[in-house]
Design an enzyme around this catalytic site. Structure first.
Site, mmCIF file in Angstrom:
data_model
loop_
_atom_site.group_PDB
_atom_site.id
_atom_site.type_symbol
_atom_site.label_atom_id
_atom_site.label_comp_id
_atom_site.label_asym_id
_atom_site.label_seq_id
_atom_site.Cartn_x
_atom_site.Cartn_y
_atom_site.Cartn_z
ATOM 1 N N ALA A 29 0.979 -1.314 0.027
ATOM 2 C CA ALA A 29 -0.174 -0.318 0.143
ATOM 3 C C ALA A 29 0.599 1.375 0.464
ATOM 4 O O ALA A 29 0.424 2.357 -0.719
ATOM 5 C CB ALA A 29 -1.166 -0.386 1.349
ATOM 6 N N HIS A 126 -3.898 -9.587 -4.415
ATOM 7 C CA HIS A 126 -5.276 -9.424 -2.854
ATOM 8 C C HIS A 126 -5.956 -9.186 -4.291
ATOM 9 O O HIS A 126 -6.880 -8.393 -3.430
ATOM 10 C CB HIS A 126 -4.768 -8.231 -2.047
ATOM 11 N N CYS A 134 -19.265 -12.362 -8.928
ATOM 12 C CA CYS A 134 -19.876 -13.357 -8.631
ATOM 13 C C CYS A 134 -19.217 -14.176 -7.728
ATOM 14 O O CYS A 134 -18.006 -14.937 -8.133
ATOM 15 C CB CYS A 134 -20.766 -13.762 -9.819
ATOM 16 N N CYS A 137 -20.293 -17.957 -9.865
ATOM 17 C CA CYS A 137 -19.633 -18.698 -10.743
ATOM 18 C C CYS A 137 -18.263 -17.752 -11.431
ATOM 19 O O CYS A 137 -18.135 -17.581 -12.319
ATOM 20 C CB CYS A 137 -20.659 -18.644 -12.369
ATOM 21 N N SER A 200 5.337 -2.490 1.558
ATOM 22 C CA SER A 200 5.453 -3.068 2.396
ATOM 23 C C SER A 200 5.355 -3.166 3.264
ATOM 24 O O SER A 200 6.391 -3.566 3.606
ATOM 25 C CB SER A 200 5.056 -4.626 1.149
ATOM 26 N N ASN A 225 11.069 1.113 2.510
ATOM 27 C CA ASN A 225 9.612 1.313 3.281
ATOM 28 C C ASN A 225 9.795 1.864 4.543
ATOM 29 O O ASN A 225 11.101 2.806 5.061
ATOM 30 C CB ASN A 225 9.293 0.179 4.049
#
Length: 253
Positions: A29, A126, A134, A137, A200, A225
């Protein structure tokens, strides 16, 4: 090595990029925060305002599905306005130069694709929040269709084909990780000579295992980071500076 200052880190990273034959980036993120999309764990992040809705709760409860979609539509303006940041553009430049075969990402914002990566070169561990599927299906639905049904029926819609709930095409807590994407990520991690973890916290497993998988296979490991991670001690280079400033010099190279 922990870079003592930004310039030292950028210079060393540039040397490692130049020496590498195959680079695999792993993004979280933090790479998207400069685009206006908040992260999850930090103060002011998404989870400080709303706890995530587990997958089993989403499946079992119409109220949970309604709340999940209410939250998603509340974020639509933020997601729609976001454009690739310097980190995304830098990685896209290296991709176009043939240094990067694909990017592994924990993000769901579609910004790697928008930066110039082909869709099949973005391994979304993710999922993706810019469309829906759906859960029965796997039929794809666009968000405009979901929003129209949500507004007219005052509740989250079900699939018109099989009647199962429709959900953003993301992976929720308690939902199985995508097997194909996990397999591709593992293969890339084991066959690169430079692995760069960017933005991350490296605490969400099994995705957080890929940096060490690459390291154990012989790759150099770089971690970029703002905050320390539990894997810093294993990295060849750690840069704890702004991601846009760190990767900005590599845009267009």
């Amino acid at each position: 090595m922990i870079a003592t200052d930004l310039r030292t880190g950028v210079d060393r990273l540039g040397e490692m990029i130049a020496e590498a034959r195959t680079i695999v980036p792993f993004t979280g993120a933090g790479i998207s925060t400069e685009t206006g999309i908040p992260d999850f764990r930090s103060p002011g992040g998404l989870w400080s305002r709303n706890q995530p809705i587990p997958f089993d709760e989403f499946v079992a409860s119409q109220d949970a599905r309604d709340e999940a979609w209410r939250r998603r539509f509340a974020m639509e303006e933020t997601f729609a306005a976001a454009k690739p940041g310097r980190g995304h553009r830098a990685l896209a430049s290296l991709y176009k130069a043939g240094k990067i075969p694909a990017v592994i990402t924990q993000n769901i914002d579609n910004l790697h694709q928008a930066s110039g990566f082909k869709a099949d070169a973005v391994i979304e561990l993710h999922g993706n929040t810019t469309y829906a599927r759906c859960i029965g299906c796997a039929r794809r639905y666009e968000l405009d269709w979901v929003k129209s049904r949500f507004d007219s029926e005052r509740q989250a819609p079900d699939c018109t084909a099989c009647g199962e709930p429709v959900k953003t095409a993301t992976i929720s807590f308690g939902q199985a990780m995508p097997e194909h994407e996990m397999r591709r990520a593992a293969e890339l991690s084991q066959h690169c000579d430079l692995f760069i973890a960017i933005g991350s916290s490296l605490v969400v497993w099994p995705a957080a295992g890929f940096p060490m998988m690459a390291k154990h296979a012989g790759a150099r490991l770089v971690i970029i980071n703002n905050e320390a991670t539990e894997q810093d001690d294993h990295a060849d280079l750690v840069i704890r500076h702004d991601i846009g400033e760190t990767l900005g010099p590599f845009v267009g190279n």
